[in-house]
Design an enzyme around this catalytic site. Structure first.
Site, PDB file in Angstrom:
ATOM      1  N   ARG A   1      -8.669  12.351   6.598  1.00  0.00           N
ATOM      2  CA  ARG A   1      -8.352  10.960   6.276  1.00  0.00           C
ATOM      3  C   ARG A   1      -9.599  10.071   6.353  1.00  0.00           C
ATOM      4  NH1 ARG A   1      -5.785   7.149   3.419  1.00  0.00           N
ATOM      5  NH2 ARG A   1      -5.382   5.259   4.621  1.00  0.00           N
TER       6      ARG A   1
ATOM      7  N   ASP B   1       0.866  -1.164   0.000  1.00  0.00           N
ATOM      8  CA  ASP B   1       0.000   0.000   0.000  1.00  0.00           C
ATOM      9  C   ASP B   1       0.913   1.229   0.000  1.00  0.00           C
ATOM     10  OD1 ASP B   1      -2.378   1.655   0.608  1.00  0.00           O
ATOM     11  OD2 ASP B   1      -1.420   1.835   2.579  1.00  0.00           O
TER      12      ASP B   1
ATOM     13  N   SER C   1      -2.263   0.722  -4.931  1.00  0.00           N
ATOM     14  CA  SER C   1      -2.783   1.859  -4.169  1.00  0.00           C
ATOM     15  C   SER C   1      -4.061   2.437  -4.750  1.00  0.00           C
ATOM     16  CB  SER C   1      -1.716   2.963  -4.138  1.00  0.00           C
ATOM     17  OG  SER C   1      -2.221   4.162  -3.601  1.00  0.00           O
ATOM     18  N   ASN C   2      -4.843   3.062  -3.867  1.00  0.00           N
ATOM     19  CA  ASN C   2      -6.000   3.846  -4.297  1.00  0.00           C
ATOM     20  C   ASN C   2      -5.587   5.106  -5.049  1.00  0.00           C
ATOM     21  OD1 ASN C   2      -8.118   2.278  -3.278  1.00  0.00           O
ATOM     22  ND2 ASN C   2      -8.188   3.344  -1.318  1.00  0.00           N
TER      23      ASN C   2
ATOM     24  N   TYR D   1      -0.012   5.101   0.788  1.00  0.00           N
ATOM     25  CA  TYR D   1      -0.150   6.208   1.740  1.00  0.00           C
ATOM     26  C   TYR D   1      -0.266   5.701   3.171  1.00  0.00           C
ATOM     27  CZ  TYR D   1      -0.662   8.730  -2.562  1.00  0.00           C
ATOM     28  OH  TYR D   1      -0.415   9.243  -3.817  1.00  0.00           O
TER      29      TYR D   1
END
Length: 252
Positions: free
Chosen positions: A47, A16, A147-148, A18
């Site tokens: 967040r 991942d 990752s997003n 972040y």
């Protein structure tokens, strides 16, 4: 075969981005500079809302409301500033008005939003990243990010952290327009590596991400840097550690 045989060492490791490879704390520091006394509160709401928005657009109307991660991140930041402004205004009603407070005027200041969004493109990498990624490369293991983040955000973060040469894959969910924890997002890792999930280690510092990746079938490492409890849904990650170095335990 004996049931308690150790699983074969993974042939790829996906991380991942972040909070896992890139330290998002600098965003909170900058938020505190821009909104004195409210930086931590803003970054926490930001967040939570960022992740909530990824779930909203993934699960609603078959993804018809999808927007790239950078846009959702910006929207979540605007929300966070407005929400914290409400508490600033109630403090103002109690006679604590401060003319210079950027939260006192209902309008979300785009220069401050731009500055915080820009910070996402130059996050520092955790200090152990490079040696861990190099060790994996020396073992002949594929490395990558799953990752997003949208492609431009990820490329900027990878470039500014100087990790491009030790990453084989930088995978964004943008190509399937679904965010983690959707299985189509996790399946991108299998496609990129040319391996089934069971032969791939997935590393995240987000417990919800480590949980969903475990459900998907990855060999997971949850990097628990803050000494938090894991999710209470009856599934544990394959491994738990406190730094990225702990991924090397898969290869002992």
């Amino acid at each position: 075969a004996c049931m308690n045989q150790p699983q074969a060492a993974p042939r790829a490791v996906l991380f991942d981005a972040y909070g896992t490879l890139f330290d998002v704390y600098s965003v909170a520091q900058l938020a505190e500079q821009l909104f004195p006394g409210h930086g931590t509160a803003i970054s926490v709401v930001w967040r939570d809302k960022q992740i909530e928005y990824t779930r909203l657009v993934t699960t609603s109307n078959h993804g018809a409301h999808y927007r790239p991660f950078s846009e959702l991140t910006r929207a979540a930041l605007a929300y966070a500033i407005k929400k914290i402004a409400v508490s600033a205004h109630s403090a103002m009603a109690n006679g604590q008005f401060n003319e210079s407070n950027p939260l006192q005027n209902h309008v979300v200041d785009t220069t401050r939003v731009d500055a915080l969004m820009g910070q996402y493109n130059q996050l520092t990498a955790y200090p152990e990243n490079r040696e861990v990624l190099l060790a994996l490369k020396n073992l002949g293991v594929q490395t990558g990010i799953l990752s997003n983040g949208d492609p431009a955000m990820l490329q900027a973060a990878v470039a500014s952290s100087g990790l491009a040469d030790v990453l084989d894959h930088v995978i964004s969910v943008h190509s399937v327009r679904k965010f983690k924890t959707h299985p189509d997002a996790y399946a991108l890792g299998e496609a990129a590596c040319g391996l089934p999930a069971a032969k791939i280690a997935f590393v995240s510092s987000n417990s919800w991400d480590a949980l969903a990746a475990t459900w998907f079938g990855y060999q997971t490492l949850w990097v628990n840097r803050q000494n938090m409890p894991f999710e209470e849904l009856g599934t544990q990650p394959v491994k738990t550690g406190t730094s990225l170095r702990d991924v090397l335990a898969f290869f002992d």
